[in-house]
Structures are given as C-alpha cells and as structure tokens.
Design an enzyme around this catalytic site. Sequence first.
Site, PDB file in Angstrom:
ATOM      1  N   LYS A  49       0.853  -1.193   0.000  1.00 16.34           N
ATOM      2  CA  LYS A  49       0.000   0.000   0.000  1.00 16.34           C
ATOM      3  C   LYS A  49       0.888   1.242   0.000  1.00 16.34           C
ATOM      4  O   LYS A  49       1.917   1.285   0.647  1.00 16.34           O
ATOM      5  CB  LYS A  49      -0.901   0.031   1.252  1.00 16.34           C
ATOM      6  CG  LYS A  49      -1.625  -1.273   1.577  1.00 16.34           C
ATOM      7  CD  LYS A  49      -2.586  -1.728   0.512  1.00 16.34           C
ATOM      8  CE  LYS A  49      -3.367  -2.952   0.919  1.00 16.34           C
ATOM      9  NZ  LYS A  49      -2.912  -4.209   0.391  1.00 16.34           N
ATOM     10  N   GLY A  50       0.489   2.245  -0.762  1.00 21.14           N
ATOM     11  CA  GLY A  50       1.243   3.492  -0.789  1.00 21.14           C
ATOM     12  C   GLY A  50       2.175   3.626  -1.974  1.00 21.14           C
ATOM     13  O   GLY A  50       2.875   4.620  -2.096  1.00 21.14           O
ATOM     14  N   CYS A  51       2.189   2.628  -2.844  1.00 19.72           N
ATOM     15  CA  CYS A  51       3.023   2.703  -4.037  1.00 19.72           C
ATOM     16  C   CYS A  51       2.209   3.227  -5.209  1.00 19.72           C
ATOM     17  O   CYS A  51       1.034   2.912  -5.349  1.00 19.72           O
ATOM     18  CB  CYS A  51       3.579   1.323  -4.410  1.00 19.72           C
ATOM     19  SG  CYS A  51       4.865   0.750  -3.322  1.00 19.72           S
ATOM     20  N   GLN A  52       2.841   4.024  -6.031  1.00 21.77           N
ATOM     21  CA  GLN A  52       2.204   4.566  -7.224  1.00 21.77           C
ATOM     22  C   GLN A  52       1.892   3.433  -8.207  1.00 21.77           C
ATOM     23  O   GLN A  52       0.829   3.383  -8.798  1.00 21.77           O
ATOM     24  CB  GLN A  52       3.144   5.587  -7.866  1.00 21.77           C
ATOM     25  CG  GLN A  52       2.553   6.371  -8.990  1.00 21.77           C
ATOM     26  CD  GLN A  52       3.534   7.445  -9.477  1.00 21.77           C
ATOM     27  OE1 GLN A  52       4.554   7.707  -8.880  1.00 21.77           O
ATOM     28  NE2 GLN A  52       3.186   8.068 -10.579  1.00 21.77           N
ATOM     29  N   SER A  53       2.836   2.521  -8.366  1.00 24.85           N
ATOM     30  CA  SER A  53       2.647   1.338  -9.197  1.00 24.85           C
ATOM     31  C   SER A  53       2.235   0.188  -8.290  1.00 24.85           C
ATOM     32  O   SER A  53       2.324   0.285  -7.071  1.00 24.85           O
ATOM     33  CB  SER A  53       3.953   0.962  -9.894  1.00 24.85           C
ATOM     34  OG  SER A  53       4.372   1.983 -10.753  1.00 24.85           O
TER      35      SER A  53
END
Length: 139
Positions: A49-53
């Site tokens: 969670k929290g990743c752009q990809s």
Amino acid sequence: MSIEEKQKEIVEEFAFLDDWEQKYEYIIDLGKELKGMPDEKKTDNNLIKGCQSKVWIDARFEDGKLYFNADSDGILPKGIVSLLVSIYSGHGTQEILDSDFKFIEEIGLQEFLSPSRANGLMAMTKQIKFYAVAFQLKN
C-alpha cells in the site's frame, strides 16, 4: 555476506555511476533480473500500500531465514524492489530487524524519486521489517 556488507557493496556500485540517468538505468536493469512472482501470489495481502505502481512482496521462512520474492507492474519500482530483495533475502529475522535503510540515503535514491515513489519505497522497507517481525513472533 551480511546485510551491512551487501548495503556497502550497493553504495560502492552507485558511486561508480556518474549521474542519475546512469543510476536510473542501473535500477531498471536490476528489475529486469528479478524473476517476478506467479500470478497467484499477486494478492491484496502481498500488495504494498502506498506505491504509485503495483508492487507485491511475498516472504517465506525456511531454515531460520526469510526469503523474499517480489514483482511490480512498473519498471522503476521493479528495480527498486529487486534491490531490496537482493539485500534482505536469505537473512535471519533479527538481522533484518537490526538493519537500517541508510544505504538508500547514501546512494541518494530518495532525492531522485518523486514524493509518491519515495513513499512507495518507504512502504516496501516497512513491509520487509513487518515480515521479519511476523515470522519472528511465529517461530
């Protein structure tokens, strides 16, 4: 080789690269070497969670050591997670928990990344530590 020795080796490798374009290419090449993970492991539980990809990290505990497998649908995040897997996979939970991530600062990776990618990187490092805590409590 210890986590600290692997981190030092990465810092030295990055020191030979002249600019961020070369460092960027190096990180992408690392991602190409990552074997990836089967689709059945690309679950919400393994999704960072929290990743752009989309980035997935899975771990297994074997003979007192944690082994990580990871994948991403983005070329840069795949390289970054490959870097982390190469450093932390194959080590005991306590060694992982005792380690830090200052090598990221030493190679200047966070400065190079956009704020959302830097947040994703921090989420990846937290997940690695989380797995170490979880497996340490289990065993």
